[in-house]
Write a protein that holds these residues in place. Structure first.
Motif, PDB file in Angstrom:
ATOM      1  N   LEU A 104       7.327  94.412 -34.834  1.00 19.07           N
ATOM      2  CA  LEU A 104       6.675  94.097 -33.558  1.00 19.07           C
ATOM      3  C   LEU A 104       7.690  93.937 -32.429  1.00 19.07           C
ATOM      4  O   LEU A 104       7.328  93.539 -31.331  1.00 19.07           O
ATOM      5  CB  LEU A 104       5.851  92.807 -33.702  1.00 19.07           C
ATOM      6  N   ILE A 105       8.953  94.244 -32.726  1.00 15.19           N
ATOM      7  CA  ILE A 105      10.007  94.106 -31.710  1.00 15.19           C
ATOM      8  C   ILE A 105       9.667  94.896 -30.457  1.00 15.19           C
ATOM      9  O   ILE A 105       9.709  94.381 -29.333  1.00 15.19           O
ATOM     10  CB  ILE A 105      11.378  94.568 -32.259  1.00 15.19           C
ATOM     11  N   SER A 106       9.344  96.164 -30.651  1.00 14.91           N
ATOM     12  CA  SER A 106       9.059  97.019 -29.497  1.00 14.91           C
ATOM     13  C   SER A 106       7.815  96.526 -28.750  1.00 14.91           C
ATOM     14  O   SER A 106       7.810  96.439 -27.510  1.00 14.91           O
ATOM     15  CB  SER A 106       8.851  98.466 -29.967  1.00 14.91           C
ATOM     16  N   THR A 107       6.769  96.174 -29.502  1.00 15.54           N
ATOM     17  CA  THR A 107       5.531  95.687 -28.891  1.00 15.54           C
ATOM     18  C   THR A 107       5.767  94.397 -28.114  1.00 15.54           C
ATOM     19  O   THR A 107       5.317  94.246 -26.967  1.00 15.54           O
ATOM     20  CB  THR A 107       4.460  95.438 -29.970  1.00 15.54           C
ATOM     21  N   MET A 108       6.483  93.451 -28.734  1.00 18.13           N
ATOM     22  CA  MET A 108       6.764  92.181 -28.066  1.00 18.13           C
ATOM     23  C   MET A 108       7.694  92.371 -26.864  1.00 18.13           C
ATOM     24  O   MET A 108       7.632  91.612 -25.895  1.00 18.13           O
ATOM     25  CB  MET A 108       7.368  91.182 -29.051  1.00 18.13           C
ATOM     26  N   GLY A 109       8.532  93.406 -26.954  1.00 16.21           N
ATOM     27  CA  GLY A 109       9.374  93.731 -25.803  1.00 16.21           C
ATOM     28  C   GLY A 109       8.533  94.138 -24.608  1.00 16.21           C
ATOM     29  O   GLY A 109       8.782  93.716 -23.467  1.00 16.21           O
ATOM     30  N   HIS A 110       7.498  94.933 -24.857  1.00 19.60           N
ATOM     31  CA  HIS A 110       6.581  95.337 -23.778  1.00 19.60           C
ATOM     32  C   HIS A 110       5.800  94.144 -23.243  1.00 19.60           C
ATOM     33  O   HIS A 110       5.547  94.039 -22.033  1.00 19.60           O
ATOM     34  CB  HIS A 110       5.617  96.414 -24.289  1.00 19.60           C
ATOM     35  N   VAL A 111       5.420  93.231 -24.158  1.00 15.71           N
ATOM     36  CA  VAL A 111       4.721  92.014 -23.729  1.00 15.71           C
ATOM     37  C   VAL A 111       5.611  91.200 -22.801  1.00 15.71           C
ATOM     38  O   VAL A 111       5.167  90.721 -21.743  1.00 15.71           O
ATOM     39  CB  VAL A 111       4.302  91.161 -24.951  1.00 15.71           C
ATOM     40  N   ALA A 112       6.875  91.052 -23.187  1.00 18.68           N
ATOM     41  CA  ALA A 112       7.817  90.284 -22.364  1.00 18.68           C
ATOM     42  C   ALA A 112       7.991  90.926 -20.991  1.00 18.68           C
ATOM     43  O   ALA A 112       7.996  90.237 -19.957  1.00 18.68           O
ATOM     44  CB  ALA A 112       9.164  90.174 -23.073  1.00 18.68           C
ATOM     45  N   GLU A 113       8.129  92.244 -20.969  1.00 18.46           N
ATOM     46  CA  GLU A 113       8.310  92.947 -19.692  1.00 18.46           C
ATOM     47  C   GLU A 113       7.078  92.812 -18.815  1.00 18.46           C
ATOM     48  O   GLU A 113       7.200  92.703 -17.585  1.00 18.46           O
ATOM     49  CB  GLU A 113       8.629  94.418 -19.960  1.00 18.46           C
ATOM     50  N   SER A 114       5.899  92.785 -19.436  1.00 16.39           N
ATOM     51  CA  SER A 114       4.681  92.615 -18.646  1.00 16.39           C
ATOM     52  C   SER A 114       4.606  91.221 -18.028  1.00 16.39           C
ATOM     53  O   SER A 114       3.897  91.012 -17.031  1.00 16.39           O
ATOM     54  CB  SER A 114       3.446  92.860 -19.523  1.00 16.39           C
ATOM     55  N   LEU A 115       5.334  90.279 -18.627  1.00 14.02           N
ATOM     56  CA  LEU A 115       5.410  88.911 -18.106  1.00 14.02           C
ATOM     57  C   LEU A 115       6.663  88.713 -17.244  1.00 14.02           C
ATOM     58  O   LEU A 115       7.036  87.584 -16.923  1.00 14.02           O
ATOM     59  CB  LEU A 115       5.407  87.907 -19.265  1.00 14.02           C
ATOM     60  N   HIS A 116       7.318  89.834 -16.903  1.00 16.21           N
ATOM     61  CA  HIS A 116       8.528  89.828 -16.064  1.00 16.21           C
ATOM     62  C   HIS A 116       9.674  89.082 -16.744  1.00 16.21           C
ATOM     63  O   HIS A 116      10.444  88.368 -16.108  1.00 16.21           O
ATOM     64  CB  HIS A 116       8.219  89.221 -14.687  1.00 16.21           C
ATOM     65  N   MET A 117       9.788  89.293 -18.053  1.00 15.13           N
ATOM     66  CA  MET A 117      10.902  88.746 -18.825  1.00 15.13           C
ATOM     67  C   MET A 117      11.721  89.907 -19.386  1.00 15.13           C
ATOM     68  O   MET A 117      11.226  91.034 -19.497  1.00 15.13           O
ATOM     69  CB  MET A 117      10.391  87.913 -20.008  1.00 15.13           C
ATOM     70  N   PRO A 118      12.981  89.653 -19.784  1.00 16.69           N
ATOM     71  CA  PRO A 118      13.764  90.699 -20.465  1.00 16.69           C
ATOM     72  C   PRO A 118      13.074  91.103 -21.771  1.00 16.69           C
ATOM     73  O   PRO A 118      12.483  90.261 -22.458  1.00 16.69           O
ATOM     74  CB  PRO A 118      15.103  90.010 -20.747  1.00 16.69           C
ATOM     75  N   ALA A 119      13.156  92.376 -22.128  1.00 14.92           N
ATOM     76  CA  ALA A 119      12.475  92.879 -23.326  1.00 14.92           C
ATOM     77  C   ALA A 119      12.919  92.145 -24.583  1.00 14.92           C
ATOM     78  O   ALA A 119      12.110  91.877 -25.487  1.00 14.92           O
ATOM     79  CB  ALA A 119      12.734  94.381 -23.474  1.00 14.92           C
ATOM     80  N   LEU A 120      14.214  91.796 -24.661  1.00 13.29           N
ATOM     81  CA  LEU A 120      14.731  91.143 -25.866  1.00 13.29           C
ATOM     82  C   LEU A 120      14.246  89.706 -26.029  1.00 13.29           C
ATOM     83  O   LEU A 120      14.435  89.096 -27.082  1.00 13.29           O
ATOM     84  CB  LEU A 120      16.263  91.169 -25.865  1.00 13.29           C
ATOM     85  N   ALA A 121      13.599  89.163 -24.997  1.00 12.50           N
ATOM     86  CA  ALA A 121      13.003  87.825 -25.131  1.00 12.50           C
ATOM     87  C   ALA A 121      11.674  87.891 -25.881  1.00 12.50           C
ATOM     88  O   ALA A 121      11.207  86.876 -26.426  1.00 12.50           O
ATOM     89  CB  ALA A 121      12.785  87.201 -23.753  1.00 12.50           C
ATOM     90  N   GLY A 122      11.080  89.079 -25.934  1.00 13.29           N
ATOM     91  CA  GLY A 122       9.762  89.246 -26.541  1.00 13.29           C
ATOM     92  C   GLY A 122       9.642  88.744 -27.970  1.00 13.29           C
ATOM     93  O   GLY A 122       8.723  87.978 -28.296  1.00 13.29           O
ATOM     94  N   PRO A 123      10.566  89.157 -28.869  1.00 16.14           N
ATOM     95  CA  PRO A 123      10.446  88.690 -30.258  1.00 16.14           C
ATOM     96  C   PRO A 123      10.513  87.168 -30.387  1.00 16.14           C
ATOM     97  O   PRO A 123       9.935  86.601 -31.318  1.00 16.14           O
ATOM     98  CB  PRO A 123      11.653  89.349 -30.938  1.00 16.14           C
ATOM     99  N   PHE A 124      11.202  86.504 -29.465  1.00 15.66           N
ATOM    100  CA  PHE A 124      11.300  85.035 -29.547  1.00 15.66           C
ATOM    101  C   PHE A 124      10.005  84.358 -29.076  1.00 15.66           C
ATOM    102  O   PHE A 124       9.762  83.200 -29.416  1.00 15.66           O
ATOM    103  CB  PHE A 124      12.506  84.541 -28.747  1.00 15.66           C
TER     104      PHE A 124
END
Length: 415
Positions: free
Chosen positions: A165-185
């Motif tokens: 889910l790394i890639s998916t969570m990366g997109h979620v983070a970007e949609s929330l205006h966060m860095p993509a690598l923050a998504g998995p956390f």
């Protein structure tokens, strides 16, 4: 917890309680497995992105493993005094707070905050491993390895889903205006909090507290240790700890640098997530079979199996073509499997040679040494790869795995 009258508990009632504990702990392990995946998969990439130097890529693993060491001791002491429910839920809650800290650090691009948060995040890793002991509190000697593996195998579902889910969570983070690598956390934060809530609300009555009461009322329940001398018990604990430390060192060192190695050769986050997903899957999914094998063929036979499997992993990783995703998957799958063999057989040895009165504290203390060894391996792995190569790191891990064989020879001579 309301004290139960264990004097009148039948064998069937204890068995039902044992099965219920396995179910509750297994549910928490599904969430816990998803939580630990972020640090394994993208922690090193996050630091590399901030610093721009792969020499420090082992620092995240070292930090959250050191945090794991501190928490392992604390969870062990809390569990010994107040029971598994309090100790384990507290550890998962702290891990969730650490994941939140990583998210904030990534948003602010704050390296110091990231390092602090990764240390706190390590609490979830420690607690996820400590939970494997909860299933053994009410198990007979013949059930111990299977109990350990039952809870561990449930980690697979979350641990495999997390990296993929790394890639998916990366997109979620970007949609929330966060860095993509923050998504998995983000996933880790919610997963650890859910794991903690599951244990806090559902692990009643507490298995460790019940086991203590059973020992007080029926001292013969500890008869499995009566034939062991103090020296034999100590030897068993030393070997069990040694096996888990060696397998942890080899696994952490190679695992930590694989995402960096893949990044250097042009692989994307989805490919890295796939490889790590297979790795984590083989760390946990074979557990149910492993437990049966450990109980049937003995602890020593499976320790030898761990050594051979880790040796094969290191060789495949070292000589795998850099453009071959399949070979990397095979190498990391073998790495996870060897770790699985070593952890379950080593854990079973620890449980075999401790009494319920000391077990949680001893388990926590041993997990501290395992975590510190893993932290050292993670820290040194980045330096070794920077100075030599990923292949040299992998060969070094293969050679270290051979240390399990003389350890078996030593304990056989001591019997």
């Amino acid at each position: 917890m309301k004290r139960m009258d264990t004097q009148v508990m039948s064998r069937d009632e204890i068995k039902k309680l044992y099965n219920r504990v396995l179910i509750v702990v297994s549910i928490s392990q599904i969430f816990g497995g998803a939580g630990l995946a972020a640090g394994i998969s993208v922690g090193a990439l996050l630091v590399q992105q901030m610093i721009g130097d792969s020499s420090f890529s082992g620092v995240p693993t070292a930090l959250f493993t050191l945090g794991s060491a501190f928490t392992a001791y604390s969870v062990g002491k809390l569990s010994q005094k107040y029971g598994r429910r309090i100790g384990l839920s507290a550890g998962f809650f702290v891990g969730g707070v650490g994941a939140l800290g990583v998210i904030v650090a990534a948003i602010q691009n704050n390296l110091i905050l990231l390092f602090i948060a990764l240390f706190v995040y390590g609490a979830g890793t420690a607690t996820n491993l400590q939970a494997r002991y909860a299933g053994t509190d009410l198990a007979t000697k013949e059930q111990r390895a299977k109990a350990i593996s039952t809870t561990m195998v449930m980690t697979t579902f979350g641990a495999v889903a997390g990296p993929n889910l790394i890639s998916t969570m990366g997109h979620v983070a970007e949609s929330l205006h966060m860095p993509a690598l923050a998504g998995p956390f983000i996933l880790s934060m919610f997963a650890y909090l859910l794991a903690g809530l599951t244990l806090l609300l559902m692990l009643r009555p507490d298995p460790l507290l019940i086991a203590k009461q059973l020992e007080e009322n029926h001292p013969s329940n500890q008869a499995t240790l009566s034939g062991d001398s103090q020296g034999q018990r100590k030897d068993g604990i030393i070997v069990g700890a040694g096996v888990m430390i060696i397998t942890q060192v080899v696994m952490v060192a190679i695992m930590t640098m694989t995402p960096i190695h893949m990044t250097h050769h042009g692989y994307n986050l989805a490919s890295i997530g796939l490889v790590i997903g297979f790795h984590v899957g083989f760390m946990y999914f074979p557990s149910l079979v492993t437990g049966i094998l450990v109980d049937r063929f003995g602890r020593n036979a499976m320790i030898i199996g761990a050594s051979v499997t880790l040796l094969a992993s290191g060789i495949v990783a070292a000589y795998a073509p850099t453009d071959s995703l399949i070979f990397l998957i095979i190498a990391l799958a073998l790495l996870g499997l060897g770790w699985n063999f070593g952890l379950i057989s080593g854990t079973a040895l620890i449980v075999d040679h401790t009494t319920i009165a000391e077990r949680a504290k001893v388990q926590g203390t041993i997990d501290v040494f395992i975590a510190i060894s893993g932290a050292t391996a993670g820290l040194l792995s980045g330096i070794i790869v920077a100075k030599t190569s990923y292949g040299m790191l992998s060969i070094s891990g293969a050679l270290i795995s051979l240390a399990l064989l003389p350890l078996i020879g030593w304990i056989m001579k001591r019997k």
